[in-house]
Enzyme design. Structure first.
Site, PDB file in Angstrom:
ATOM      1  N   LYS A   1       0.829  -1.195   0.000  1.00  0.00           N
ATOM      2  CA  LYS A   1       0.000   0.000   0.000  1.00  0.00           C
ATOM      3  C   LYS A   1       0.882   1.272   0.000  1.00  0.00           C
ATOM      4  O   LYS A   1       2.103   1.188   0.233  1.00  0.00           O
ATOM      5  CB  LYS A   1      -0.934  -0.059   1.214  1.00  0.00           C
ATOM      6  CG  LYS A   1      -1.934  -1.235   1.150  1.00  0.00           C
ATOM      7  CD  LYS A   1      -2.789  -1.310   2.417  1.00  0.00           C
ATOM      8  CE  LYS A   1      -3.819  -2.420   2.338  1.00  0.00           C
ATOM      9  NZ  LYS A   1      -4.645  -2.498   3.571  1.00  0.00           N
TER      10      LYS A   1
ATOM     11  N   TYR B   1     -11.845  -2.788  -3.893  1.00  0.00           N
ATOM     12  CA  TYR B   1     -12.425  -2.918  -2.547  1.00  0.00           C
ATOM     13  C   TYR B   1     -13.961  -2.964  -2.585  1.00  0.00           C
ATOM     14  O   TYR B   1     -14.607  -2.576  -1.603  1.00  0.00           O
ATOM     15  CB  TYR B   1     -11.924  -1.792  -1.649  1.00  0.00           C
ATOM     16  CG  TYR B   1     -10.549  -2.064  -1.050  1.00  0.00           C
ATOM     17  CD1 TYR B   1     -10.290  -3.236  -0.317  1.00  0.00           C
ATOM     18  CD2 TYR B   1      -9.511  -1.147  -1.194  1.00  0.00           C
ATOM     19  CE1 TYR B   1      -9.038  -3.481   0.230  1.00  0.00           C
ATOM     20  CE2 TYR B   1      -8.248  -1.393  -0.632  1.00  0.00           C
ATOM     21  CZ  TYR B   1      -8.029  -2.564   0.079  1.00  0.00           C
ATOM     22  OH  TYR B   1      -6.787  -2.813   0.632  1.00  0.00           O
TER      23      TYR B   1
ATOM     24  N   ASN C   1      -1.976  -0.191   7.396  1.00  0.00           N
ATOM     25  CA  ASN C   1      -1.396  -1.501   7.699  1.00  0.00           C
ATOM     26  C   ASN C   1      -0.543  -2.113   6.579  1.00  0.00           C
ATOM     27  O   ASN C   1      -0.326  -3.322   6.535  1.00  0.00           O
ATOM     28  CB  ASN C   1      -2.491  -2.460   8.186  1.00  0.00           C
ATOM     29  CG  ASN C   1      -3.542  -2.727   7.128  1.00  0.00           C
ATOM     30  OD1 ASN C   1      -3.468  -2.181   6.024  1.00  0.00           O
ATOM     31  ND2 ASN C   1      -4.505  -3.576   7.453  1.00  0.00           N
TER      32      ASN C   1
ATOM     33  N   HIS D   1      -1.742  -5.622   1.417  1.00  0.00           N
ATOM     34  CA  HIS D   1      -2.991  -6.340   1.131  1.00  0.00           C
ATOM     35  C   HIS D   1      -2.651  -7.717   0.578  1.00  0.00           C
ATOM     36  O   HIS D   1      -1.700  -7.851  -0.191  1.00  0.00           O
ATOM     37  CB  HIS D   1      -3.810  -5.574   0.078  1.00  0.00           C
ATOM     38  CG  HIS D   1      -4.905  -6.398  -0.536  1.00  0.00           C
ATOM     39  ND1 HIS D   1      -6.170  -6.474   0.005  1.00  0.00           N
ATOM     40  CD2 HIS D   1      -4.910  -7.230  -1.612  1.00  0.00           C
ATOM     41  CE1 HIS D   1      -6.908  -7.308  -0.731  1.00  0.00           C
ATOM     42  NE2 HIS D   1      -6.168  -7.769  -1.711  1.00  0.00           N
TER      43      HIS D   1
ATOM     44  N   GLU E   1      -8.678 -10.828  -8.211  1.00  0.00           N
ATOM     45  CA  GLU E   1      -7.754  -9.707  -8.020  1.00  0.00           C
ATOM     46  C   GLU E   1      -6.583  -9.776  -8.998  1.00  0.00           C
ATOM     47  O   GLU E   1      -6.156  -8.749  -9.540  1.00  0.00           O
ATOM     48  CB  GLU E   1      -7.272  -9.674  -6.571  1.00  0.00           C
ATOM     49  CG  GLU E   1      -8.400  -9.275  -5.615  1.00  0.00           C
ATOM     50  CD  GLU E   1      -8.034  -9.315  -4.130  1.00  0.00           C
ATOM     51  OE1 GLU E   1      -8.840  -8.818  -3.328  1.00  0.00           O
ATOM     52  OE2 GLU E   1      -6.960  -9.855  -3.769  1.00  0.00           O
TER      53      GLU E   1
HETATM   54  P1  IDP Z   1      -7.492  -7.464   5.170  1.00  0.00           P
HETATM   55  O1  IDP Z   1      -6.719  -6.388   4.441  1.00  0.00           O
HETATM   56  O2  IDP Z   1      -6.716  -8.014   6.322  1.00  0.00           O
HETATM   57  O3  IDP Z   1      -8.040  -8.528   4.262  1.00  0.00           O
HETATM   58  P2  IDP Z   1     -10.193  -6.369   5.270  1.00  0.00           P
HETATM   59  O4  IDP Z   1     -11.193  -6.671   6.323  1.00  0.00           O
HETATM   60  O5  IDP Z   1     -10.399  -6.988   3.926  1.00  0.00           O
HETATM   61  O6  IDP Z   1      -8.744  -6.726   5.855  1.00  0.00           O
HETATM   62  O7  IDP Z   1     -10.133  -4.790   5.119  1.00  0.00           O
HETATM   63  C1  IDP Z   1      -9.459  -4.194   4.025  1.00  0.00           C
HETATM   64  C2  IDP Z   1      -8.611  -3.056   4.544  1.00  0.00           C
HETATM   65  O8  IDP Z   1      -9.464  -2.045   5.047  1.00  0.00           O
HETATM   66  C3  IDP Z   1      -7.705  -3.409   5.737  1.00  0.00           C
HETATM   67  O9  IDP Z   1      -6.471  -3.975   5.361  1.00  0.00           O
HETATM   68  C4  IDP Z   1      -7.537  -2.057   6.403  1.00  0.00           C
HETATM   69  O10 IDP Z   1      -6.521  -1.275   5.755  1.00  0.00           O
HETATM   70  C5  IDP Z   1      -8.882  -1.405   6.155  1.00  0.00           C
HETATM   71  N1  IDP Z   1      -9.765  -1.581   7.315  1.00  0.00           N
HETATM   72  C6  IDP Z   1     -10.494  -2.662   7.628  1.00  0.00           C
HETATM   73  N2  IDP Z   1     -11.220  -2.468   8.752  1.00  0.00           N
HETATM   74  C7  IDP Z   1     -10.927  -1.208   9.150  1.00  0.00           C
HETATM   75  C8  IDP Z   1     -11.351  -0.407  10.266  1.00  0.00           C
HETATM   76  O11 IDP Z   1     -12.145  -0.818  11.106  1.00  0.00           O
HETATM   77  N3  IDP Z   1     -10.802   0.838  10.333  1.00  0.00           N
HETATM   78  C9  IDP Z   1      -9.931   1.341   9.420  1.00  0.00           C
HETATM   79  N4  IDP Z   1      -9.527   0.625   8.371  1.00  0.00           N
HETATM   80  C10 IDP Z   1      -9.993  -0.634   8.232  1.00  0.00           C
HETATM   81 MG    MG Z   2      -9.442  -8.339   2.727  1.00  0.00          MG
END
Ligand code: IDP
Ligand code: MG
Length: 149
Positions: free
Chosen positions: A9, A49, A112, A115, A126
């Site tokens: 990212k 997304y 974070n 992805h 994807e």
């Molecule tokens: P993942 O990336 O671990 O698969 P997902 O649930 O698919 O997690 O969410 C996609 C991305 O959205 C996450 O990596 C994170 O950057 C962001 N995200 C998910 N939940 C939250 C939240 O509660 N607050 C802020 N960002 C979030």
């Molecule tokens: Mg995800």
């Protein structure tokens, strides 16, 4: 043999962590079969997304992911999808296990770093969204016999 889609990212690029993060996947034994840098549009980010449309964090997530260039890659190996996600760590860096990318280099869910596809259908979708078929390179590595039984 399985393929997964991984994206470094914009925070990974801005913080100079591209090499460090790719190194972790490479050392694991995963093979890079596609790699490029892209600055994605809002429209493309919505497509990537799409499953999160309507969630409270969605607009912030789109801003985050379109805020700078990302590095997109396809990794191949035994259980590549599960292994890549395990190498990344839990979505919330505070809950991620030490030694994972997210635990070692990040603090917040909204920053974070990385992805990874969450299942075989998502991985196929994807990879197809991010890469043309000719961008996926089929090649062997001399070391493959020491990584794959
Ligand atoms: P993942 O990336 O671990 O698969 P997902 O649930 O698919 O997690 O969410 C996609 C991305 O959205 C996450 O990596 C994170 O950057 C962001 N995200 C998910 N939940 C939250 C939240 O509660 N607050 C802020 N960002 C979030
Ligand atoms: Mg995800």
């Amino acid at each position: 043999m399985e393929r997964t889609f991984v994206m470094l990212k914009p925070d990974a690029v801005q913080r100079g962590l591209v090499g460090e993060i790719i190194n972790r996947f490479e050392r694991r034994g995963l093979k890079i079969v596609a790699l490029k840098m892209v600055h994605v549009s809002t429209e493309f980010a919505h497509r990537h997304y799409a499953v999160h449309v309507g969630k409270p964090f969605f607009e912030g997530l789109i801003k985050y992911i379109t805020g700078g260039p990302v590095v997109a890659l396809v990794l191949e190996g035994t259980n590549a999808i599960e292994v890549a996600r395990a190498t990344m760590g839990a979505t919330n860096p505070a809950k991620a296990a030490p030694g994972t990318i997210r635990a070692d280099f990040s603090l917040e869910m909204g920053r974070n770093l990385v992805h990874g596809s969450d299942g075989p259908e998502t991985a196929a979708a994807e990879i197809g969204l991010w890469f043309k078929p000719e961008e996926l390179i089929d090649y062997g590595r001399a070391v493959d016999g020491w990584i794959f039984e």
